[in-house]
Design an enzyme around this catalytic site. Structure first.
Site, PDB file in Angstrom:
ATOM      1  N   GLY A   1       0.783  -1.236   0.000  1.00  0.00           N
ATOM      2  CA  GLY A   1       0.000   0.000   0.000  1.00  0.00           C
ATOM      3  C   GLY A   1       0.809   1.278   0.000  1.00  0.00           C
ATOM      4  N   LYS A   2       2.039   1.219  -0.502  1.00  0.00           N
ATOM      5  CA  LYS A   2       2.862   2.443  -0.462  1.00  0.00           C
ATOM      6  C   LYS A   2       2.303   3.539  -1.372  1.00  0.00           C
ATOM      7  CE  LYS A   2       6.364   0.456  -3.581  1.00  0.00           C
ATOM      8  NZ  LYS A   2       5.704  -0.879  -3.649  1.00  0.00           N
TER       9      LYS A   2
ATOM     10  N   GLU B   1       4.331   4.298 -12.472  1.00  0.00           N
ATOM     11  CA  GLU B   1       3.796   2.946 -12.555  1.00  0.00           C
ATOM     12  C   GLU B   1       2.356   2.927 -13.031  1.00  0.00           C
ATOM     13  OE1 GLU B   1       3.972  -1.055  -9.819  1.00  0.00           O
ATOM     14  OE2 GLU B   1       3.532   0.848  -8.819  1.00  0.00           O
TER      15      GLU B   1
ATOM     16  N   ARG C   1      -8.140   5.699  -7.788  1.00  0.00           N
ATOM     17  CA  ARG C   1      -7.758   5.238  -6.451  1.00  0.00           C
ATOM     18  C   ARG C   1      -7.983   6.339  -5.416  1.00  0.00           C
ATOM     19  NH1 ARG C   1      -2.423   1.729  -5.090  1.00  0.00           N
ATOM     20  NH2 ARG C   1      -3.614   0.336  -6.428  1.00  0.00           N
TER      21      ARG C   1
ATOM     22  N   GLY D   1      22.651   1.289  -1.235  1.00  0.00           N
ATOM     23  CA  GLY D   1      22.735   1.829   0.121  1.00  0.00           C
ATOM     24  C   GLY D   1      22.717   3.339   0.125  1.00  0.00           C
TER      25      GLY D   1
END
Length: 445
Positions: free
Chosen positions: A216-217, A242, A251, A381
């Site tokens: 759900g990000k 996306e 949404r 990183g």
């Protein structure tokens, strides 16, 4: 007096510079008027630069600014070795203006001339880069655009800044905090329990939202976008790499109207749901939310679009690994590292929070406790290093295949917070509406 390459003297106004300094000598309180407008580098003549810096020094020490104290400060600072060489000129400046009433007009003239000199300098740098072909054309255009953008927004910083000038800015900030304590807080996300930990999103913060696919990000990012657009009345720009624009808006409608997203996709809506959608559409239409669904956009492409927005308050990017670097890099880790650094620089330049979604590696899947960790950030990183705030989304039901259309519990794990505490915040998750809601229980350390 310095001349440019064509033998011409750069723009400056001797009278305006003298009048600003003379006005401060006549009325020391008028320094407050120009302290936030002028910097020492805005003056063209070296003598005026040193006099302005000495005035700043006196101002910070709470000492009266007059001819005697100014000369004494200049001598103490080692700018001049003898008072005799200064006294006559400073007295002349003090006698030049009858009052300090027009100091703001004088300061604006000095600032305008300084901007013109900066434009000349920028154009010279761009010309030099173009003639020498020191970089590819796209990067030179981006550099020129960036430099002009910074200048237009009063951010051109060609020279080192003396700590005196920075202290004046800090003084102004402290005065603001005294009259308006809430100004110390960042932009609230709309989730009270999370804001208690983060104290809002700070300007120039790079905020990463990490989660495994399906957690759900995107929904959380869009919930935050709607909350901030509604409460701040500022422009929120969303880059969706996306999903299409229409999918994203569908949404958002589901979340705001509390209408089952599946009903919206199939069109099987009852009268009550149509009414809720109409109210939500009306509310969202009043929010200044801009959506771009360009696939594979780069940081420079984003900046070119964002610079045109005058009331920008927040940038949302979904998601990091789908972005492209401004230059060809075969190594994916290096490419993502360059993109994350570019996003942090963009947040700082635009002075707004940049919220970026990021995919996690499969690391959590192999652990008993599947809660994400910083080491799970996928591909680089550098993402962890560049981000000011890292939030992870976790839902236990996800791993139990218990994704029923009913209220569930979600965790927002604050794994990194450059400005304060880390911890865990429990949220409610409404899967059928793709919506996160605040729970009554507080955050945990």
């Amino acid at each position: 007096m310095a001349e440019d390459l064509y033998g011409r003297t750069p723009p400056f106004s001797l009278e305006a510079e003298q009048s600003v300094l003379g006005s401060v000598l006549i009325d020391p309180d008028s320094f407050n008027t120009v302290a936030g407008i002028l910097k020492s580098e805005d003056f063209y003549l070296r003598e005026h630069v040193q006099i302005f810096l000495a005035m700043q020094d006196l101002y910070l020490r709470n000492r009266t600014i007059d001819v005697i104290t100014l000369i004494d400060m200049l001598v103490k600072n080692g700018v001049y070795k003898s008072e005799d060489t200064l006294s006559e000129y400073i007295k002349t400046i003090a006698d030049l203006v009858p009052s300090a009433a027009n100091i703001l007009d004088y300061a604006n003239i000095v600032k305008d001339k300084s901007v013109l000199r900066s434009i000349i300098s920028i154009c010279a740098d761009v010309s030099e880069a173009a003639y020498t072909e020191s970089d590819d054309a796209r990067r030179i255009v981006g550099m020129a655009e960036q430099r002009i953008f910074e200048l237009a927004n009063g951010e051109e910083q060609k020279n080192l800044t003396h700590i005196r000038e920075l202290l004046v800015s800090v003084y102004d900030r402290l005065k603001l905090l005294k009259t308006d304590p809430t100004s110390a807080s960042g932009m609230p996300t709309g989730y009270s329990a999370l804001d208690e930990v983060l104290v809002g999103l700070g300007k120039s913060d790079l905020v990463l939202i990490g989660a495994r696919p399906g957690m759900g990000k995107t929904s959380f990012a869009m919930n935050v976008a709607a909350n901030i657009a509604r409460s701040s009345k500022k422009t929120v720009c969303v880059f969706s790499l996306e999903m299409s624009k229409e999918q994203l808006v569908s949404r958002m409608l589901s979340s705001e109207a509390l209408v089952d997203s599946n009903h919206i996709r199939t069109g099987s809506l009852n009268d009550s749901e149509w009414e809720n959608l109409a109210h939500a559409a009306s509310m969202l239409s009043e929010c200044d939310i801009l959506i771009d669904d360009t696939a594979g956009i780069s940081v420079s492409g984003m900046k070119a679009k964002l610079r045109r927005e005058k009331n920008l308050g927040l940038v949302i990017i979904d998601y990091l690994q789908l972005m492209q670097s401004d230059r060809r890099i075969d190594n994916k880790v290096q490419e993502v590292g360059e993109i994350s650094r570019g996003l942090k620089i963009m947040a700082k330049e635009l002075n707004v929070p940049v919220v970026c979604c990021a995919q996690l590696s499969r690391g959590p899947e192999s652990r008993t406790d599947k809660r994400p960790m910083l080491s799970d950030l996928r591909d680089s990183g550098a993402i962890e290093q560049d981000a000011d705030i890292v939030l992870f989304l976790y839902r236990d039901e996800y791993y139990k295949n218990d994704n029923k259309n009913e209220a569930a519990t979600a965790e927002i794990i604050v794994a990194k917070n450059r400005h304060g505490a880390v911890g865990k915040v429990e949220m409610g998750w409404l899967p059928s509406f793709t919506k996160f809601v605040t729970r009554t229980n507080a955050s945990e350390p």
